[in-house]
Design an enzyme around this catalytic site. Structure first.
Site, short mmCIF file in Angstrom:
data_model
loop_
_atom_site.label_atom_id
_atom_site.label_comp_id
_atom_site.label_asym_id
_atom_site.label_seq_id
_atom_site.Cartn_x
_atom_site.Cartn_y
_atom_site.Cartn_z
CG HIS A 100 -31.53 19.35 -147.30
ND1 HIS A 100 -30.70 18.28 -147.47
CD2 HIS A 100 -31.83 19.81 -148.56
CE1 HIS A 100 -30.50 18.07 -148.77
NE2 HIS A 100 -31.17 18.98 -149.44
CG HIS A 115 -28.78 15.92 -152.08
ND1 HIS A 115 -27.97 16.99 -152.37
CD2 HIS A 115 -30.03 16.43 -151.90
CE1 HIS A 115 -28.69 18.11 -152.38
NE2 HIS A 115 -29.94 17.78 -152.09
CD GLU A 160 -34.52 22.64 -150.03
OE1 GLU A 160 -33.61 22.69 -149.17
OE2 GLU A 160 -34.29 22.38 -151.23
#
EC number: 3.4.24.-
Length: 611
Positions: free
Chosen positions: A255, A261, A252
């Site tokens: 991100h 991804h 996370e």
């Protein structure tokens, strides 16, 4: 009662695993209208996602799912078990059948990010399962799908997020975060581990501040999710129940630092095929990919072991694989909770960290390493390598051994054997060296550990590729016994790792003449078990509770259950050495209630902890 619960879990799992894959998709027809909306009220969602236009997000995701539904309905029905399907043309592609590997379950809330978020009911508002998007990102990522309507320069570029505002959408040299009052000690511990990791291997300074204008709010929400890149102001990163582990926190935070991804790379069809029959319709957009015009990977290859790669059964409707590695020996590597070396390298490129170390005056790294932006005199090394210049075996557990033309055996068991999750992996690094101009052949003679996507609880990694920066082949199933790999060089790093129960590996190795084709050569054989062995890491547990009466358990715990037809018995895979059941009973009496393998103390539901 304990036995009833365990047998109920075991046979329920076995029944579910036999669902017909074609029936699961009704011959490729997805009914988008049947996808359930979030289990959370809109009022609560607006508080949870204040930076996201929920109506616009839902409509964009619904449109994307409809586009995918149309693609799938145009495909003829087929048997998906032994073939993949090319996303572009729907042609059947014959691939080597996968070895059957029933997955274990360890945590009630789910062992993977997808399982946790599905239970949280967030499927209709998160992109690709765990990403929250701003209005601008919705426009550039979801709504602008037509190449003719939006210029290339204005569109999102990923795996690393590079839109028309790059590099202003990165955090620069400093990232700020703070903990919401809902953040538990487990969340803080997991996130601090992720912060320390990313900070140590990049030039990014990640610091706590509750007053910085741009900052990340780390909190306990429903599920695991994050915004992508810096979006200005306060942005959320949730580590809900089941997410409070290093691997999820590192994913996370990846991100938030700007990563999408791995499976959405434009070139992914060269590396994985999608098994559409097994996809949960609510997550069909998870398998969307970019074009060569919208994808920016800094020239780095596809790494199955990336922290940003979902597991092989991610978004599955029936616990079967939705993604199949074209190199099928990488099947269990996908879904890793280790940050891959190429993840580290790409993050350093994305934040221009490598520019801080001039080539002439920096460390001359070996084996694919690069100078650390924190100290240009030392190197950041691929897994399996250590030392200042990446030319040494990592310190600690392990050994360096020399291969000869005669088969030799390497055996080790790591882990405490108890069904409790530990925060960190126990690691053992081995180097198997052959004489110059010869190759190393490695055979897995025995392997006992928990079988799960990404081998996140334990397994063995074997690095035989020419590109040692790539993650090696990871294995965590007894079905992988008798797999053989031949190296492209004279050195093979082997990594044994574990953080749940125990992992035992028996490996054989020898020196051989290099193959003519030196590109990732390997040979595999069907698993054959001739000796009396345990094939599951928890056989002692089953015997302790009298479960050897089960034919299924006896077949997988032959040694422990004394169900051998020959005298070649060996205690392969025994977790509790010397059958020390008194020690196990002491653990049972003083067990860690967070990972109670028999029943959940809150709702008395069984842990799904079986073959």
């Amino acid at each position: 009662m304990i036995l009833q619960l365990l047998f109920y879990s075991l046979f329920t799992h076995l029944a579910v695993s036999q669902i017909d894959v074609n029936q699961a998709l009704n011959q490729n027809k997805l009914n988008i209208d049947t996808i359930s909306s979030s289990a959370i009220s809109d009022a609560e969602l607006e508080k949870t996602f204040p930076r996201t236009n929920l109506s616009r997000m839902r409509n964009a995701l619904k449109s994307l799912r409809q586009n995918w539904s149309a693609k799938l309905q145009a495909m003829p029905a087929r048997n998906y078990q032994n073939a993949g399907t090319n996303q572009e043309n729907g042609a059947t592609e014959q691939q080597k059948p996968l070895r059957e590997k029933p997955r274990d379950r360890v945590k009630m809330e789910g062992d993977t990010l997808h399982q946790v978020n599905k239970a949280a009911g967030l499927n209709d508002i998160l992109y690709q399962g765990d990403m929250v998007l701003t209005d601008d990102q919705i426009a550039t990522i979801l709504e602008a799908r037509d190449e003719t309507t939006v210029s290339t320069a204005s569109r999102a570029r990923r795996q690393a997020y590079r839109d028309r505002y790059y590099p202003s959408t990165t955090w620069g040299s400093s990232v700020y975060y703070y903990y919401d009052r809902t953040a538990t000690p487990k969340i803080v511990k997991a996130f601090e581990q992720a912060v320390a990791f990313w900070q140590n291997v990049t030039c990014i300074n990640i610091m706590q501040s509750s007053t910085a204008i741009n900052r990340i709010r780390v909190f306990k929400g429903q599920g695991c999710y994050s915004y992508v890149g810096r979006i200005s102001g306060v942005q959320d990163l949730s580590l809900g129940t089941g997410c409070e582990e290093f691997g999820t926190a590192a994913h996370e935070l990846g991100h938030a630092l700007g990563f999408f991804h791995t499976q959405s790379r434009y070139d992914r069809d060269n590396y994985i095929s999608i098994n559409y029959a097994n996809i949960d319709p609510s997550y069909v957009e998870q398998f969307d990919k970019e074009t060569s015009n919208t994808n920016f990977n800094y020239g780095m290859p596809y790494d199955y072991g990336s922290i940003m790669q979902y597991g092989a059964t991610s978004a599955s409707s029936n616990d079967k694989a939705t993604m199949i590695a074209r190199d099928t020996e990488y099947q269990d590597t996908m879904g890793s909770d280790f940050v891959g070396f190429y993840d580290i390298s790409m993050m350093n490129e994305h934040y221009k960290c490598k520019e801080l170390c001039p080539a002439a005056s920096s460390a001359q790294c070996k084996n694919g390493g690069f100078p650390s932006p924190r100290n240009c005199a030392i190197c950041i090394c691929p897994s399996g390598y250590g030392g200042i210049l990446c030319d040494q075996r990592p310190p600690g557990c392990g050994d360096s051994v020399t291969a000869t033309t005669t088969w030799q055996t390497l055996t080790n068991t790591i882990g405490d054997g108890l069904p409790t999750l530990r925060d960190n992996h126990t690691m053992c690094n081995y180097w198997v060296k052959a004489p110059d101009n010869q190759a190393v052949e490695i055979r897995i003679s025995g392997l006992t550990t928990v079988t799960i996507d990404g081998c996140i609880f334990g397994g063995v990694e074997i690095k035989t590729h020419k590109d040692q920066k790539l993650t090696g082949y990871r294995y965590c199933s007894s079905a992988d016994q008798n797999t053989v790999h031949r190296s492209t060089g004279s050195l093979v790093p082997i990594i044994l790792f574990n953080r749940y129960a125990s992992t035992k590996a028996v490996l054989e190795y020898r020196a051989v003449t290099p193959s003519v084709d030196v590109s990732a050569t390997y040979t595999t054989f069907a698993p054959i078990v001739n000796s009396c062995q345990d094939l599951h890491p928890n056989c002692d547990f089953y015997k302790f509770f009298g479960m050897c009466r089960s034919k299924k358990i006896r077949s997988n715990c032959k040694f422990t259950c004394h169900d051998c037809n020959n005298n070649n018995a060996s205690p392969f895979g025994s977790n509790f050495f010397n059958n020390n059941y008194n020690s196990f009973n002491n653990w049972y009496t003083n067990k860690n209630k967070n990972y109670y393998p028999y029943s959940n103390s809150n709702n008395n539901k069984p842990w799904m902890w079986f073959f």
